[in-house]
Design a protein around this motif. Structure first.
Motif, PDB file in Angstrom:
ATOM      1  N   SER A   1      41.185  35.680  40.185  1.00 31.39           N
ATOM      2  CA  SER A   1      41.745  36.889  40.157  1.00 31.39           C
ATOM      3  C   SER A   1      41.221  37.622  41.725  1.00 31.39           C
ATOM      4  O   SER A   1      41.732  37.443  42.538  1.00 31.39           O
ATOM      5  N   CYS A   2      40.390  38.476  41.703  1.00 31.84           N
ATOM      6  CA  CYS A   2      39.932  39.211  42.745  1.00 31.84           C
ATOM      7  C   CYS A   2      39.305  38.462  44.066  1.00 31.84           C
ATOM      8  O   CYS A   2      39.439  38.668  45.043  1.00 31.84           O
ATOM      9  N   GLU A   3      38.743  37.380  43.612  1.00 28.68           N
ATOM     10  CA  GLU A   3      37.946  36.608  44.505  1.00 28.68           C
ATOM     11  C   GLU A   3      36.865  37.102  45.159  1.00 28.68           C
ATOM     12  O   GLU A   3      36.163  36.603  46.106  1.00 28.68           O
TER      13      GLU A   3
ATOM     14  N   SER B   1      32.252  32.687  39.226  1.00 23.19           N
ATOM     15  CA  SER B   1      32.236  31.324  39.774  1.00 23.19           C
ATOM     16  C   SER B   1      32.903  31.770  41.164  1.00 23.19           C
ATOM     17  O   SER B   1      32.886  30.796  41.907  1.00 23.19           O
ATOM     18  N   CYS B   2      33.508  32.757  41.468  1.00 25.06           N
ATOM     19  CA  CYS B   2      34.213  32.835  42.795  1.00 25.06           C
ATOM     20  C   CYS B   2      32.962  33.307  43.645  1.00 25.06           C
ATOM     21  O   CYS B   2      33.302  33.207  45.006  1.00 25.06           O
ATOM     22  N   LEU B   3      31.826  33.326  43.368  1.00 30.67           N
ATOM     23  CA  LEU B   3      30.690  33.841  44.197  1.00 30.67           C
ATOM     24  C   LEU B   3      29.880  32.755  44.266  1.00 30.67           C
ATOM     25  O   LEU B   3      28.926  32.728  45.260  1.00 30.67           O
TER      26      LEU B   3
ATOM     27  N   ASN C   1      33.313  43.028  34.013  1.00 29.29           N
ATOM     28  CA  ASN C   1      34.679  42.628  33.583  1.00 29.29           C
ATOM     29  C   ASN C   1      35.635  43.731  33.632  1.00 29.29           C
ATOM     30  O   ASN C   1      35.457  44.868  32.845  1.00 29.29           O
ATOM     31  N   ILE C   2      37.015  43.609  34.138  1.00 30.82           N
ATOM     32  CA  ILE C   2      37.811  44.574  34.025  1.00 30.82           C
ATOM     33  C   ILE C   2      39.161  44.032  33.322  1.00 30.82           C
ATOM     34  O   ILE C   2      39.421  42.887  33.684  1.00 30.82           O
ATOM     35  N   CYS C   3      39.668  45.031  32.773  1.00 32.97           N
ATOM     36  CA  CYS C   3      40.713  44.750  32.069  1.00 32.97           C
ATOM     37  C   CYS C   3      41.974  45.542  32.472  1.00 32.97           C
ATOM     38  O   CYS C   3      41.612  46.756  32.492  1.00 32.97           O
ATOM     39  N   ARG C   4      42.959  45.142  33.087  1.00 36.05           N
ATOM     40  CA  ARG C   4      43.986  45.939  33.726  1.00 36.05           C
ATOM     41  C   ARG C   4      44.895  46.381  32.742  1.00 36.05           C
ATOM     42  O   ARG C   4      46.017  47.206  32.921  1.00 36.05           O
ATOM     43  N   CYS C   5      45.069  45.695  31.528  1.00 33.79           N
ATOM     44  CA  CYS C   5      46.081  46.005  30.608  1.00 33.79           C
ATOM     45  C   CYS C   5      45.528  47.115  29.343  1.00 33.79           C
ATOM     46  O   CYS C   5      46.603  47.495  28.938  1.00 33.79           O
TER      47      CYS C   5
END
Length: 169
Positions: A53-55, A73-75, A145-149
């Motif tokens: 997602s944001c990476e 895991s992106c970091l 953790n972010i939820c956008r919905c």
């Protein structure tokens, strides 16, 4: 090129062998040391449950457990994961859903579901460390953790249900 005194001249390896455990299975892959863990999981191992997602480590969609600790895991670079035990969302449940996965399903702790794997991983890590967490510990565990919905109501209900099922194990 002549060798300078005090400087070791040797070729720089562009790859190394990543040896670790992923979801309980031994893994040995030749990868560049700068390859990110998310790319190893998704592209090399086909584990698409870890979401990209944001990476930049802000959203938590790519959260996995590395030696039991939640990690974006992106970091994480491949070389940092050598010798570790990595657990992805696919490695939690086995033949049946993990109690935290079940709680998210039963309580509607998702809408589009994109953030759900990271949320579940974070809750599992929290429960391993704090089986009876306080409201502050829950907030802290989910802060990455972010939820956008959703409005987080379903997520909090799912966490509460997961805590109940965790206690009855």
């Amino acid at each position: 090129m002549p060798e300078e005194p005090g400087i070791l001249q040797h070729p720089v390896s562009s790859e190394f062998i990543l040896e670790c455990s992923v979801n309980g299975e031994a893994v040995s892959l030749r990868v560049p040391p700068s390859r990110r863990l998310i790319d190893v999981l998704r592209e090399d191992l086909g584990l698409a449950g870890t979401k990209r997602s944001c990476e930049i480590g802000r959203c938590g969609a790519c959260m996995v457990l590395v030696d039991g600790r939640p990690v974006n895991s992106c970091l994480a670079m491949a070389y940092q994961c050598a010798g570790t035990a990595i657990t992805t969302i696919e490695g939690l449940g086995g033949a049946e859903l993990h109690p935290v996965q079940r709680a998210f399903l039963e309580e509607g702790g998702f809408q589009c579901g994109y953030c759900t794997p990271g949320m579940v991983i974070s809750v599992v890590a929290m429960l391993h460390n704090h089986p009876q967490p306080t409201a502050e510990e829950i907030d802290e565990a989910l802060s990455g953790n972010i939820c956008r919905c959703t409005g987080y109501g379903g997520i909090r209900r799912a966490v509460d249900k997961a805590i109940e099922s965790w206690e009855s194990r």
